[in-house]
Every structure is written in structure tokens, then in C-alpha cells.
Scaffold this active site. Sequence first.
Site, short mmCIF file in Angstrom:
data_model
loop_
_atom_site.label_atom_id
_atom_site.label_comp_id
_atom_site.label_asym_id
_atom_site.label_seq_id
_atom_site.Cartn_x
_atom_site.Cartn_y
_atom_site.Cartn_z
N GLY A 180 -4.38 97.08 67.58
CA GLY A 180 -5.04 96.55 68.76
C GLY A 180 -4.05 96.35 69.90
O GLY A 180 -2.96 96.92 69.90
N ALA A 181 -4.47 95.54 70.90
CA ALA A 181 -3.68 95.37 72.15
C ALA A 181 -3.32 96.75 72.70
O ALA A 181 -2.15 97.06 72.92
CB ALA A 181 -2.45 94.49 71.91
N LEU A 182 -4.35 97.54 72.91
CA LEU A 182 -4.16 98.95 73.20
C LEU A 182 -3.63 99.18 74.61
O LEU A 182 -3.93 98.43 75.54
CB LEU A 182 -5.50 99.69 73.04
CG LEU A 182 -6.15 99.55 71.66
CD1 LEU A 182 -7.42 100.39 71.60
CD2 LEU A 182 -5.21 99.94 70.54
N HIS A 183 -2.85 100.24 74.75
CA HIS A 183 -2.30 100.64 76.05
C HIS A 183 -2.38 102.16 76.16
O HIS A 183 -2.91 102.83 75.24
CB HIS A 183 -0.86 100.13 76.21
CG HIS A 183 0.02 100.44 75.05
ND1 HIS A 183 0.40 101.74 74.73
CD2 HIS A 183 0.56 99.65 74.09
CE1 HIS A 183 1.17 101.72 73.65
NE2 HIS A 183 1.28 100.47 73.22
N HIS A 202 -1.56 104.32 73.12
CA HIS A 202 -2.62 104.49 72.10
C HIS A 202 -3.66 105.50 72.58
O HIS A 202 -4.14 106.32 71.81
CB HIS A 202 -3.32 103.15 71.84
CG HIS A 202 -2.45 102.10 71.22
ND1 HIS A 202 -2.03 100.97 71.90
CD2 HIS A 202 -1.91 102.01 69.98
CE1 HIS A 202 -1.30 100.23 71.10
NE2 HIS A 202 -1.20 100.83 69.92
N GLU A 215 5.84 108.47 68.76
CA GLU A 215 7.27 108.64 68.46
C GLU A 215 8.10 107.41 68.83
O GLU A 215 9.28 107.36 68.53
CB GLU A 215 7.81 109.88 69.19
CG GLU A 215 7.30 111.16 68.57
CD GLU A 215 7.77 112.42 69.28
OE1 GLU A 215 8.45 112.31 70.33
OE2 GLU A 215 7.45 113.51 68.78
N LYS A 216 7.49 106.43 69.49
CA LYS A 216 8.27 105.23 69.80
C LYS A 216 8.77 104.59 68.50
O LYS A 216 9.91 104.16 68.41
CB LYS A 216 7.47 104.22 70.61
CG LYS A 216 8.33 103.00 70.98
CD LYS A 216 7.64 102.07 71.91
CE LYS A 216 6.61 101.24 71.22
NZ LYS A 216 7.19 100.28 70.24
N MET A 263 5.90 102.08 76.48
CA MET A 263 4.73 101.21 76.34
C MET A 263 4.68 100.62 74.93
O MET A 263 4.95 101.32 73.95
CB MET A 263 3.47 102.00 76.63
CG MET A 263 3.36 102.34 78.09
SD MET A 263 1.69 102.69 78.58
CE MET A 263 1.99 103.09 80.30
#
Length: 257
Positions: A28-31, A34, A145-146, A181
Site C-alpha cells: 500500500g501507500a502507493l506512488h 507502483h 529495482e529499487k 520513490m
Amino acid sequence: MLRIDSIDAWQAYRKNVDGDIGLVPTMGALHAGHLSLVNAAKSSNEHVVVSIFVNPTQFNQANDFEKYPNTLDEDLSQLAQSGVDAVFMPTFELMYPDNYIYQLTEKDLSTQFCGAHRPGHFDGVLTVVMKLLNLVQPNQAFFGEKDFQQLALIKGMVKAFFINTQIVSCPIVREADGLAMSSRNLRLSAIERKVAPQLYATLNSDSTLKEKTEHLNTIGFDVDYLAVMGDRLLVAATLGEIRLIDNVPYDMPGDKA
Ligand code: PAF
């Protein structure tokens, strides 16, 4: 968009899905990062499923788990607008009927880099991803890839256990100032947010690994590690209370150590 919050309802839905499924696992807490995974999933699958589950077993600090951002209403509206078919939102009790007595452990890479600083973290990640892959049975699953070490471990797990899902990696999505992000960015103070892009800038600077580490420590980060893994330079550092990670391609092994 269907919202599914029980295993029974999920399995009933899964039985009737005809065509390829792309899974995007999230907490969740999508940016926008995502949403880039969702778009990638849409481009190669007939159905896209997003899971939202803040997985307690991968948090090695209770405080970090409790403060993990929750933006569920916004998340659901963004996913509906993005054309996601179903959101799977199980509870801890449903995901862990064994209360985490059964765990999946990788014994090599998971002990290094982030694993050396976050005991048990990758056991939690691998265990929950295995559960999600078994439940959803997607053709493809998408990861950013983060979390480069996480990605490598998930690829290794899928290979080791003959899981019939292709793991697709997607590039890091950055803010205009270079900050990768991350849901945790929401917890940075205004001052920390101004300093945070220096993590990426420093990775890219023309200096040795030692100089980069010293620079970050001087400007307010507390560096856990800054090290080469394969063809990537990885960093994890805490700013205030927030632990940030990032990585860049690294094509000069030896030169800058
Ligand atoms: O990368 C994440 O958000 C999480 O580690 C994942 C893969 C959803 C597992 O909880």
C-alpha cells in the site's frame, strides 16, 4: 475493480479467471513507482491483480511497522483508475494461519547488505511472496529495482522452488530531484526531504566508495552500507528516523573502491 479480502473469495475468483494474470505485490501507500508496475503488468497480461498487505514479518522494528504509511482510500481509487481487475487485501490471520511457524530462509545473499542490518527481514519478504505466488498463481509478478537485493532473492527463490511464475523487474521511478520513490518518503520531514536526493546524487558522484560514505555521513545520513553487488552500487542509509535505500548501475568494478 473487485476488492477481495478473504482466501475463499480469492480462490473462487481465481478458478474463473481465463487468461494470463500479472500480480503486483504491494504494502500500500502507493506512488508512481507502483503504478509503473501496474502498467507493465497490464501490457503483458489479460488480468492485473494487486495485493495490498503490510506484512508484519518483514519489519524488524515494531516502530517502523506501526508507522508504515496507510493511504488505502487513495490507493484503491488510483488502482481503479489504472484499470486493475482485482485487489487482494488479506489480514494477517488469513495470510499466516500457522502464525509464522513456517518460514522461508535463504542462507547466503539474505545475510548481506540489508540482511546484515535487518535480521529476519528477508525471511519475512520471501515467506510472504511465496504465499502470494501460491495463492494468486500469476503468470508474471512485478517488482521494482529499487529493492534490488529483494528482487535478486525473489528471482532466486522462484528458481530454487520451481515456481511457475516469471519475475519481471521494472526500473526505479524517481522524483524530479532524483529521490527514488518510496512509501517511506511520506515520513520525511520538510528538511529531511530536501537532503534526501543527495543519496542518489552521491551514488552518481565521481568519488570512491569511501568518500561517498563519508560525504553522506557528513551531511546527516547514517550509512548502513554502501557497497557493490554484481553490477550495481547499493546504498542504505537512515535520515532522521527514515531508512532509505537506492542503487545505480556500476560499471567500473575495482576502479573506485
Ligand atoms: O516491496 C514490497 O513492497 C514488499 O517487500 C513486498 C514485495 C510487497 C512483500 O511484502
